[in-house]
Design a protein around this motif. Structure first.
Motif, short mmCIF file in Angstrom:
data_model
loop_
_atom_site.label_atom_id
_atom_site.label_comp_id
_atom_site.label_asym_id
_atom_site.label_seq_id
_atom_site.Cartn_x
_atom_site.Cartn_y
_atom_site.Cartn_z
N CYS A 202 0.83 -1.22 0.00
CA CYS A 202 0.00 0.00 0.00
C CYS A 202 0.85 1.26 0.00
N VAL A 203 1.94 1.25 0.75
CA VAL A 203 2.82 2.42 0.80
C VAL A 203 3.50 2.65 -0.55
N LEU B 233 1.63 4.68 -3.18
CA LEU B 233 1.54 6.13 -3.04
C LEU B 233 2.58 6.85 -3.89
N ASN C 34 -5.43 2.40 -1.94
CA ASN C 34 -4.43 1.87 -1.02
C ASN C 34 -4.42 2.61 0.32
N LEU C 35 -4.70 3.90 0.29
CA LEU C 35 -4.83 4.63 1.55
C LEU C 35 -5.99 4.09 2.38
N ALA C 36 -7.08 3.70 1.70
CA ALA C 36 -8.23 3.14 2.41
C ALA C 36 -7.89 1.80 3.05
N CYS C 37 -6.90 1.09 2.49
CA CYS C 37 -6.49 -0.20 3.06
C CYS C 37 -5.74 -0.04 4.37
N LEU C 38 -5.03 1.07 4.55
CA LEU C 38 -4.18 1.23 5.72
C LEU C 38 -4.96 1.21 7.04
N ARG D 190 -10.52 9.11 -6.42
CA ARG D 190 -9.18 9.65 -6.24
C ARG D 190 -8.07 8.74 -6.79
N ALA E 222 -3.99 5.61 -5.52
CA ALA E 222 -3.48 5.98 -4.20
C ALA E 222 -4.59 5.96 -3.15
N ALA E 223 -5.79 6.42 -3.53
CA ALA E 223 -6.90 6.46 -2.58
C ALA E 223 -7.32 5.05 -2.17
#
Length: 395
Positions: A288-289, A292, A367-371, A361, A364-365
């Protein structure tokens, strides 16, 4: 190490054939829907019908197999798959969209039974020490299905000539025939819940806090994988890569969803089940990182999707083995049914959310939601140490 039993090998074959059927269905259901739909807005209705059929059957399937056993349950499943495939094949030949919807709904009933191979592996283990190896072998066999399904979809038999997708559904029915034959080698009593003796005090079927902690852990791992997997082809296409490039990335993802299962017994022996699950959380966070990073090349996509597949494998297998420690034998049927509903519901929600987040988005959005989900998984794993009884030695 003790050689796997006939039941474990047979279940691995069933998992491979089930994976073949599922990936073949995934590769053609939306395309066949778009071909027959009277309106473009209805093209994904067959996919929705499959999801609905699976959701309606996933809990009853647990009770059916408790009464019938894994052998009869999985043979019944194959029979349902043959019927659903035949209806879909007929729909393509006749050009009937709503007959296709009916057939894909029946195939949803078929796919619900596939959630229980990991639990059947627990039944087939000859000792508590063999559970990790049994689940790993059966789950790992899914890699064969992930590779074979798309191949059969694109190299289907030519019986129906120019009728689009009819041959793919015919191939699916043949896979289900092979599935029925393979599962006939299972022991007759595998997974059967024996009735209580007359006058015996019923054992409790209560599901405690530890069960819901382990189930939520499995659900988080599945939701993260689904979010990333469903959005990846869209992102790869938007980045300017062609369909062939996307296929390569997804093959890496599918391979690393299943291949790590073969080293899970060694990792679990080294790290313990919680350590194995924690490794999955770390791998998923890493993917996920990396997502970004603004310049997403093909190699970076392969690394991200590979980490996502590996993360799912460790979280889901570790969570399943932790789950097995949270309920009594008397509560097995209910526990496995409830767990499957929770995991499948998370999967459905994530599949719907993936497109919304990507459209909003981008990659990136998603994967950000996965964090946050992975943070919840880490908290659940820490909590599992207090709510799930852990043995002194790694499993």
């Amino acid at each position: 190490m003790q050689a796997p039993s006939r039941d474990i090998v047979t279940l691995a074959a069933g998992q491979a054939l089930t994976g073949t059927a599922t990936s073949l269905l995934t590769s053609v259901s939306s395309l066949s829907g778009a071909y027959l739909a009277p309106s473009p807005a209805l093209s994904t209705v067959p996919v929705t019908a499959t999801v609905l059929g699976a959701l309606l059957m996933i809990y009853p399937a647990s009770h059916l197999m408790a009464a019938m056993g894994r052998r009869k349950g999985f043979i019944l499943k194959a029979g349902v798959g043959i019927a659903g495939s035949a209806v879909c094949c007929a729909a393509m030949v006749l050009g009937s969209f709503w007959l296709l919807v009916l057939g894909t709904f029946v195939l949803g009933l078929f796919s619900a039974f596939g959630q229980y191979y990991r639990f059947a592996a627990l039944d087939a283990a000859r000792s508590p020490e063999e559970r990790t190896a049994a689940v790993s072998l059966v789950t790992g066999a899914g890699v064969a299905g992930g590779l074979a399904g798309p191949y059969f979809g694109s190299h289907a038999l030519g019986l129906f000539g120019a009728v689009p997708y009819a041959n793919a559904f015919l191939s699916l029915s043949l896979v289900c025939v092979a599935l029925a034959l393979s599962q006939s080698f299972l022991s007759r009593q595998l997974g059967v819940t024996m009735p209580a003796a007359a006058g015996a005090v019923p054992e409790p079927t209560h599901l405690g806090k530890g069960f819901y902690v382990a189930s939520a852990l499995c659900a988080c791992g599945f939701a993260v994988m689904t979010l990333v997997m469903n959005a990846a082809p869209l992102s790869i296409h938007r980045s300017g890569h062609d369909l062939h490039a996307s296929a390569i990335v997804m093959q890496v993802h599918f391979a690393l969803m299943y291949l790590p299962s073969f080293i899970n017994p060694w990792l679990a022996g080294l790290l313990g089940l919680r350590g194995l699950t924690a490794a999955g959380i770390v791998a998923s966070i890493g993917g996920c990182v990396l997502a970004l990073y603004p310049d997403q090349g093909l190699n970076l996509y392969m690394l991200e999707l590979g980490l996502a597949g590996m993360g799912w494998n460790f979280i889901f297998n570790g969570g399943t083995l932790l789950l097995a420690r949270t309920y009594r034998e008397s509560a097995k049927t209910r526990a496995q049914g409830v767990n499957s509903i929770l995991v499948f519901s998370a999967n459905v929600a994530a599949s719907l959310l993936a497109g919304v987040l990507f459209d909003w988005r981008g990659w990136a959005a998603v994967n950000l939601a996965c964090l946050p989900l992975l943070a919840v998984a880490a908290w659940l794993l820490w909590h599992a140490g207090r709510s799930i009884r852990m043995p002194s030695a790694p499993a």
